[in-house]
Design a protein around this motif. Sequence first.
Motif, PDB file in Angstrom:
ATOM      1  N   LEU A 183       1.581  -8.304   6.843  1.00  0.00           N
ATOM      2  CA  LEU A 183       2.615  -8.736   7.103  1.00  0.00           C
ATOM      3  C   LEU A 183       3.247  -9.766   6.472  1.00  0.00           C
ATOM      4  N   ASP A 194       7.119 -14.547  14.711  1.00  0.00           N
ATOM      5  CA  ASP A 194       5.942 -14.154  14.097  1.00  0.00           C
ATOM      6  C   ASP A 194       5.449 -14.814  12.889  1.00  0.00           C
ATOM      7  N   ALA A 198       2.066 -15.121  11.958  1.00  0.00           N
ATOM      8  CA  ALA A 198       1.345 -13.740  11.649  1.00  0.00           C
ATOM      9  C   ALA A 198       1.746 -13.663  10.076  1.00  0.00           C
ATOM     10  N   CYS A 199       2.718 -14.335   9.442  1.00  0.00           N
ATOM     11  CA  CYS A 199       3.120 -14.115   8.205  1.00  0.00           C
ATOM     12  C   CYS A 199       2.587 -15.156   7.303  1.00  0.00           C
ATOM     13  N   PRO A 256      10.009 -10.121   9.537  1.00  0.00           N
ATOM     14  CA  PRO A 256       8.591  -9.842   8.931  1.00  0.00           C
ATOM     15  C   PRO A 256       8.565  -8.204   8.619  1.00  0.00           C
ATOM     16  N   LEU A 263      11.789 -16.081  11.237  1.00  0.00           N
ATOM     17  CA  LEU A 263      10.532 -15.542  11.569  1.00  0.00           C
ATOM     18  C   LEU A 263      10.544 -15.494  13.157  1.00  0.00           C
ATOM     19  N   ARG A 265       5.749  -5.195   7.004  1.00  0.00           N
ATOM     20  CA  ARG A 265       4.391  -4.777   6.636  1.00  0.00           C
ATOM     21  C   ARG A 265       4.558  -3.988   5.347  1.00  0.00           C
TER      22      ARG A 265
END
Length: 290
Positions: free
Chosen positions: A120, A72, A75-76, A127, A69, A129
Motif C-alpha cells: 500500500l 490509511d 498503513a502506507c 492509497p 490519506l 496497492r
Amino acid sequence: MTASSRVLIGHGTENDFVVLPDPDGSVWPEARLDPALVRRLCDRRAGLGGDGVLRLVRSAHVPDAAAVLGADLDACEWFMDHRNADGSYAEMCGNGIRLFLHALIAEGLLDRAACTAGVLVGTRGGPRRVGTAEGGGYWVDMGPAREFGRGSAEVDGVDFPGIAVSMGNPHLAALTDVDVDTLDLTREPVFDAELFPEGVNVELVNVLQPGAHIRLRVFERGVGETRSCGTGACAAAYAALTHEDRTEGTVVVDVPGGRLSVQIDPRTTVLTGPAVLVSAGSLCPEWLGD
C-alpha cells in the motif's frame, strides 16, 4: 556521489521521471524541492529531462500525507511524492507508481519477493496497492473509475466528445474514428473549465477491437503530450467498455511508448505494465548551485 545529489532516471512505457531517493525526508524537503527546481530537473535541454519528478519518501515525512490519506496513513509506509514537469503536484500516476515500487526494490528499501501480494503506497489521490507481476512487470490497483459527466476537447478546431472520468485525477476520454496519429497535440486541447476546474488529462482513443483493444495519445495537464499515461489508459479503457455497454473486462492499451493491460470491474481497476530504471548518478554542484 553524495546523498544530497543522488538521482535515478526511469520510465514506465516511456512516461519518464526523475526519481529522488529520500527515505527519511531530509534530502529533498519541501523547502528545497520547490516548483522552480522541479521545472529545472525536468527540463530536457538544461536539466535531466522528464515528464515529472518522483520522490521516494516515507509518508511520515510528507507534510500533507495525513490530510490525503486519513485513516490509511499508518498503513502506507511509503508516499509517492509526485510533481508534474511544471512543478505542480500530481494526485496519481499509474506509470509513475510502478516505477516508484521498482525503484524502492532497486534501492533495497523493499524486497521484490515480498511485494507479490502488493504494497500500500500513499499518493495525493489516496492509497494505492501496487505489486510485482510475472515477467518482471508490476500491477497497480487503481481504484474504481468514476464517471462524472460528458464533455469535449477541441483539437485542430474539431470537437471530440468524450466521457469525464476520475482515476484520482481528472480525465476526458474521447473515442474517435479519426486516426489519432494525425492529430496535433503540441498545444493543449480546449476543454470545459467548469467541468474541469483544475485542468484535465485528455485522451484521444481509437478502438482496434471493441471492448478489448485500443490505442491512444494523451495530453497531460501540467506536462503536455507524453508517451504514456497510466491513469489515462484506465480512463480510456473504461470509456471503451462503456461504449459497448459493458461494466467489466480486460482491455489491451497501446500507447506511443509501449503496451499496457487494464482490467476493469465495478469494484476497481487494475493496471499492469513494465517499469525500467535507466540510470543512476549525481547532480553536479555547479548545476545545483550548492
